[in-house]
Design an enzyme around this catalytic site. Structure first.
Site: not given
Ligand code: GLN
Length: 477
Positions: A79, A154, A178
């Site tokens: 990532k 994400s 995420s």
């Molecule tokens: N979707 C969650 C957010 O927008 C989690 C994101 C993540 O785990 N990096 O913060």
């Protein structure tokens, strides 16, 4: 060899039997990724030279009869919020368009030392903020299962490459879901280890007290192997744990008969019917394998989203302050004074979601509001963590859905941030408590969309979690 379906075990035996060399494998994997990637936009860039050099080393080690490492010849995607020395790492942001890190994240260092081949860097929501991968400055990722739908976020890129077969395993990050949510949307395994299990050194900080690095794989064993290699104490991250790393592969083969599983009642209200049915069918399967299932309660669940969006935005506003156009970032040409330059750089560089979170985070930390918001959220976080410790006094593990619904259409939730935030309602609590949790595919809906079940265990009880995941996977294969 079917490059899109390869497992780590098949690579190991193929190399051993000399059916292919690591170099041949890397060449094919790169070619396949290059050809398939335009469909999903999951990779932001491939790094053929780096992958080929690593493959040569693996082949040389094998030729000399030396141990080639647990991940010898395994194509891995990383990532873009995880730093790779000499290779652009944008974090999905325009601000870091040209940022070339001078060092590797510890996790990358370790996976390459174990013979893994980094094929490239994947797309993600900007600075890992999002649940659909639509907040990337480099365009959204499409879900390989249905190209009209999001892969989740994400870590949409890392989940999509594993589902698409353009990498065997990948590294993602999880702050509020995420890893698990995209794993469930794309039908792959995704693991968020205990906080501190994998070093965060070289993971670009979003919300430091919640950030985790973790693996994706097409099966439990592959994901566990990548965790095995990356886990363990690292002096470069003061929050990394000293606890020895168990042999996950050996642990996961132990029987599950007699294990006690809790179903938190708060996690089964308000989810899509098919999602609930599939998760319950998986629970029935575990019952057949001899697990005892009881209902438990995690009473502070309702406060999780509010608590998370105060803590994560507060930490993000502080962490993102460093992107000022002086050190790492692409600097705006506009502005007469230093302050104007800061403003222009950040104004042009950050996307809407980052700006929203910086403003929210600055607000909850500001004088006069700190106690009412940030401090209170920290207290609520403790209550949420305590709910889990109390549950783990009664059960070995918990099972819940990963997300209330399967992958949604691109654009469907972009207009309403609250609606988007709700997709993490079942995953955020695990990060707040710092416990290990994972998503395991448990079937598809009538229209063919994957659904994941979440397994959660106590701090450092990854072996318990993997045992259940592996037993279930074996039973349904
Ligand atoms: N979707 C969650 C957010 O927008 C989690 C994101 C993540 O785990 N990096 O913060």
């Amino acid at each position: 060899m079917d490059i899109a379906k390869l497992t780590i075990g098949e690579i190991r035996s193929g190399l051993k039997a000399k059916r292919f060399s690591a170099k041949e494998l890397a060449g094919q994997a790169l070619q396949f990724a290059e050809a398939e990637n335009p469909k999903t936009n999951a990779y932001l860039r491939l790094c053929p030279e780096r992958a080929m050099q690593a493959a040569e080393k693996v082949d040389a080690a094998i030729a000399e009869g030396k141990g080639a490492g647990l991940l010898a010849g395994v194509p891995v995607a990383v990532k873009d919020v995880i730093l790779t020395e000499g290779l652009v790492s944008t974090c999905g942001s325009k601000l870091l368009e040209r940022y070339v890190p001078p060092y590797n994240a510890t996790a990358v260092e370790r996976l390459e030392a174990a013979g893994g081949l980094v094929l490239g860097k994947t797309n993600c929501d900007e600075f890992a903020m999002g649940s659909s991968n639509e907040n990337s400055a480099y365009g959204p990722v499409r879900n390989p299962v249905d190209l009209e739908r999001v892969p989740g976020g994400s870590s949409g890129g890392p989940a999509a490459v594993v589902a698409q077969g353009t990498a065997v395993v990948s590294l993602g990050s999880d702050t509020g879901g995420s890893i698990r949510q995209p794993a469930s949307f794309c039908g792959v395994v995704g693991v968020t280890p205990t906080y501190g299990r994998v070093s965060r050194y070289g993971l670009v900080a979003f919300a430091s007290s919640l950030d985790h690095i973790g693996p994706f794989g097409r099966n439990v064993e592959d994901a566990a192997l990548l965790l095995q290699v990356t886990a363990g104490r690292d002096p470069m991250d003061s929050t990394s744990a000293f606890a020895p790393v168990p042999d996950y592969l050996a642990e996961m083969e132990k029987p599950v008969k007699g294990m006690k599983i809790g179903l938190p009642k708060e996690y089964f209200a308000g989810l899509a019917r098919e999602t609930g049915d599939l998760v319950m069918a998986a629970v029935d399967q575990l019952k057949k394998l001899g697990c005892e299932v009881v209902e438990v309660s995690l009473p502070h669940t309702d406060y999780a989203i509010s608590c998370y969006y105060i803590i994560c935005t507060a930490e993000a506003s502080s962490n993102l302050a460093r992107y000022d156009g002086v050190r790492y970032t692409t600097r705006s040409e506009k502005g007469e004074t230093l302050i104007d330059m800061y403003r222009a750089t950040r104004g042009e560089g950050f996307g809407a979601e980052c700006k929203r979170r910086i403003m929210l985070g600055t607000y909850v930390l500001s004088a006069g509001y700190y106690d009412a918001y940030y401090l209170k959220a920290q207290r609520v976080r403790n209550l949420i963590a305590r709910d889990f410790s109390q549950a783990f006094e009664k059960v070995d593990a918990l099972i819940t859905p990963v997300s209330p619904f399967p992958a949604f259409k691109l654009g469907e939730k972009m207009a309403d941030p609250m609606e988007m935030y709700l997709s993490d309602i079942y995953t955020i609590t695990g990060d707040l408590a710092g416990i290990p949790c994972m998503s395991v595919p448990c079937g598809v809906t009538g229209t063919g969309l994957p659904v994941g079940m979440q397994i959660l265990a106590n701090h450092f009880a990854e072996p318990t979690m993997f045992r259940l995941a592996r037993a279930y996977e074996r039973a349904v294969q």
